[in-house]
Design a protein around this motif. Structure first.
Motif, mmCIF file in Angstrom:
data_model
loop_
_atom_site.group_PDB
_atom_site.id
_atom_site.type_symbol
_atom_site.label_atom_id
_atom_site.label_comp_id
_atom_site.label_asym_id
_atom_site.label_seq_id
_atom_site.Cartn_x
_atom_site.Cartn_y
_atom_site.Cartn_z
ATOM 1 N N SER A 33 0.412 -7.766 3.325
ATOM 2 C CA SER A 33 1.600 -6.924 3.234
ATOM 3 C C SER A 33 1.988 -6.327 4.586
ATOM 4 O O SER A 33 3.184 -6.251 4.908
ATOM 5 C CB SER A 33 1.377 -5.801 2.214
ATOM 6 O OG SER A 33 0.263 -5.005 2.583
ATOM 7 N N GLY A 34 1.018 -5.897 5.385
ATOM 8 C CA GLY A 34 1.342 -5.313 6.681
ATOM 9 C C GLY A 34 2.027 -6.304 7.601
ATOM 10 O O GLY A 34 3.052 -5.998 8.225
ATOM 11 N N GLY A 35 1.469 -7.515 7.698
ATOM 12 C CA GLY A 35 2.058 -8.536 8.559
ATOM 13 C C GLY A 35 3.429 -8.967 8.091
ATOM 14 O O GLY A 35 4.355 -9.130 8.903
ATOM 15 N N MET A 36 3.607 -9.145 6.787
ATOM 16 C CA MET A 36 4.899 -9.558 6.255
ATOM 17 C C MET A 36 5.963 -8.488 6.485
ATOM 18 O O MET A 36 7.102 -8.786 6.855
ATOM 19 C CB MET A 36 4.774 -9.874 4.767
ATOM 20 C CG MET A 36 3.924 -11.100 4.466
ATOM 21 S SD MET A 36 3.597 -11.282 2.692
ATOM 22 C CE MET A 36 5.261 -11.406 2.045
ATOM 23 N N LEU A 37 5.585 -7.236 6.275
ATOM 24 C CA LEU A 37 6.543 -6.149 6.443
ATOM 25 C C LEU A 37 6.986 -6.030 7.893
ATOM 26 O O LEU A 37 8.186 -5.888 8.178
ATOM 27 C CB LEU A 37 5.925 -4.837 5.967
ATOM 28 C CG LEU A 37 6.791 -3.590 6.095
ATOM 29 C CD1 LEU A 37 8.078 -3.744 5.292
ATOM 30 C CD2 LEU A 37 6.022 -2.349 5.638
ATOM 31 N N TRP A 38 6.061 -6.133 8.825
ATOM 32 C CA TRP A 38 6.430 -5.992 10.229
ATOM 33 C C TRP A 38 7.156 -7.211 10.768
ATOM 34 O O TRP A 38 7.994 -7.100 11.668
ATOM 35 C CB TRP A 38 5.201 -5.650 11.062
ATOM 36 C CG TRP A 38 4.936 -4.185 11.003
ATOM 37 C CD1 TRP A 38 4.004 -3.548 10.234
ATOM 38 C CD2 TRP A 38 5.657 -3.167 11.689
ATOM 39 N NE1 TRP A 38 4.105 -2.191 10.404
ATOM 40 C CE2 TRP A 38 5.105 -1.928 11.298
ATOM 41 C CE3 TRP A 38 6.703 -3.168 12.598
ATOM 42 C CZ2 TRP A 38 5.576 -0.715 11.784
ATOM 43 C CZ3 TRP A 38 7.180 -1.967 13.090
ATOM 44 C CH2 TRP A 38 6.618 -0.755 12.685
ATOM 45 N N ALA A 39 6.850 -8.385 10.239
ATOM 46 C CA ALA A 39 7.648 -9.560 10.608
ATOM 47 C C ALA A 39 9.094 -9.370 10.165
ATOM 48 O O ALA A 39 10.043 -9.695 10.900
ATOM 49 C CB ALA A 39 7.057 -10.815 9.978
ATOM 50 N N LEU A 40 9.276 -8.816 8.982
ATOM 51 C CA LEU A 40 10.624 -8.521 8.483
ATOM 52 C C LEU A 40 11.335 -7.515 9.392
ATOM 53 O O LEU A 40 12.517 -7.689 9.737
ATOM 54 C CB LEU A 40 10.526 -7.977 7.053
ATOM 55 C CG LEU A 40 11.798 -7.417 6.420
ATOM 56 C CD1 LEU A 40 12.838 -8.507 6.283
ATOM 57 C CD2 LEU A 40 11.482 -6.791 5.065
ATOM 58 N N ALA A 165 -2.592 -0.954 11.441
ATOM 59 C CA ALA A 165 -2.566 0.362 10.804
ATOM 60 C C ALA A 165 -1.949 0.304 9.411
ATOM 61 O O ALA A 165 -2.453 0.933 8.471
ATOM 62 C CB ALA A 165 -1.788 1.343 11.683
ATOM 63 N N THR A 166 -0.885 -0.462 9.250
ATOM 64 C CA THR A 166 -0.228 -0.568 7.948
ATOM 65 C C THR A 166 -1.114 -1.267 6.927
ATOM 66 O O THR A 166 -1.220 -0.832 5.772
ATOM 67 C CB THR A 166 1.103 -1.335 8.084
ATOM 68 O OG1 THR A 166 1.932 -0.697 9.053
ATOM 69 C CG2 THR A 166 1.839 -1.388 6.754
ATOM 70 N N THR A 167 -1.789 -2.332 7.342
ATOM 71 C CA THR A 167 -2.668 -3.064 6.431
ATOM 72 C C THR A 167 -3.824 -2.202 5.955
ATOM 73 O O THR A 167 -4.217 -2.245 4.775
ATOM 74 C CB THR A 167 -3.206 -4.335 7.118
ATOM 75 O OG1 THR A 167 -2.113 -5.151 7.533
ATOM 76 C CG2 THR A 167 -4.085 -5.132 6.167
ATOM 77 N N VAL A 168 -4.381 -1.400 6.848
ATOM 78 C CA VAL A 168 -5.519 -0.549 6.490
ATOM 79 C C VAL A 168 -5.140 0.460 5.410
ATOM 80 O O VAL A 168 -5.891 0.661 4.442
ATOM 81 C CB VAL A 168 -6.064 0.173 7.742
ATOM 82 C CG1 VAL A 168 -6.988 1.324 7.354
ATOM 83 C CG2 VAL A 168 -6.803 -0.802 8.631
ATOM 84 N N VAL A 169 -3.979 1.096 5.543
ATOM 85 C CA VAL A 169 -3.618 2.136 4.574
ATOM 86 C C VAL A 169 -3.121 1.553 3.258
ATOM 87 O O VAL A 169 -3.198 2.221 2.220
ATOM 88 C CB VAL A 169 -2.558 3.096 5.169
ATOM 89 C CG1 VAL A 169 -3.115 3.817 6.367
ATOM 90 C CG2 VAL A 169 -1.275 2.371 5.523
ATOM 91 N N VAL A 170 -2.627 0.328 3.271
ATOM 92 C CA VAL A 170 -2.130 -0.284 2.032
ATOM 93 C C VAL A 170 -3.248 -1.010 1.285
ATOM 94 O O VAL A 170 -3.390 -0.868 0.064
ATOM 95 C CB VAL A 170 -0.973 -1.263 2.328
ATOM 96 C CG1 VAL A 170 -0.565 -2.011 1.061
ATOM 97 C CG2 VAL A 170 0.220 -0.516 2.899
ATOM 98 N N ALA A 171 -4.057 -1.782 2.010
ATOM 99 C CA ALA A 171 -5.087 -2.598 1.376
ATOM 100 C C ALA A 171 -6.452 -1.939 1.360
ATOM 101 O O ALA A 171 -7.351 -2.385 0.655
ATOM 102 C CB ALA A 171 -5.182 -3.949 2.085
ATOM 103 N N GLY A 172 -6.628 -0.899 2.166
ATOM 104 C CA GLY A 172 -7.922 -0.232 2.237
ATOM 105 C C GLY A 172 -8.680 -0.633 3.485
ATOM 106 O O GLY A 172 -8.615 -1.783 3.923
#
Length: 207
Positions: A33-40, A165-172
């Protein structure tokens, strides 16, 4: 420009959905989710930055702006602020759509609201360095491709930190370690690159 960016972001989400439609049950969307969101965000920001100076250039207003007896850094701050607000507005629209498309069948970690921190820091960096690069490429042939070629390598450290940072807070993950270090890296990038863009802007806009 705002409507174009929002429509483009929606179309990227549709493409994501088509690309991931055949993934199996073992696919962990939270880890992606973090990578996809930031690519967007990066792809959408490129569209907005390409058009950042389009009206000033087409109507000859840029020359008039440069004749105003003000420091050129004021032009940079004004344009960077407007780009930041455009990106922020698009993100406010895109985030609920992204959640609806990909995260409604999952359960993000309770720390997911912390993703607003890397998003804010990342948007500041993208607006700052993007404003400088869009000014440099606005008068060149093939400016769309040239902006992407210059922008993506320069913004990679910021992108890497924000994705982490985004992946850590979303996925744990390690909030105290990875999240904090990634945010500090992104903040350091913003301070250096935005200040450098501000210092170089006088030369870039006059060239």
């Amino acid at each position: 420009m705002l409507s174009s960016m929002a429509i483009y972001a929606f179309l990227v989400l549709v493409v994501y959905g088509a690309a991931l439609s055949q993934t199996g049950s073992q696919f962990d969307i939270l880890q992606m989710s973090g990578g996809m969101l930031w690519a967007l965000i990066v792809f959408t920001s490129l569209l907005g930055l390409n058009r950042s100076f389009s009206y000033e250039k087409e109507d000859g207003c840029l020359e008039g702006i440069l004749l105003v007896p003000l420091d050129r850094s004021v032009v940079f701050l004004a344009k960077a602020t407007s780009n930041f607000l455009f990106l922020l507005a698009v993100e406010i629209v895109v985030l609920p759509l992204y959640y609806f498309f990909f995260l409604t069948t999952t359960t993000p970690q309770p720390t997911w609201p912390l993703m607003l921190i890397p998003m804010l820091v990342g948007t500041i960096g993208i607006a700052g360095i993007g404003t400088l690069l869009s000014t440099i490429t606005t008068s060149t042939r093939g400016k769309d491709v040239l902006l992407a070629v210059l922008f993506i390598p320069l913004v990679f450290p910021l992108l890497y930190a924000c994705v982490s940072a985004t992946t850590v807070v979303v996925a744990g993950g390690d909030i105290e370690g990875i999240f904090r270090n990634s945010v500090l890296l992104a903040v350091g990038y913003d301070l250096v690159m935005v200040l450098l863009s501000w210092v170089l802007y006088d030369y870039a806009v006059s060239a």
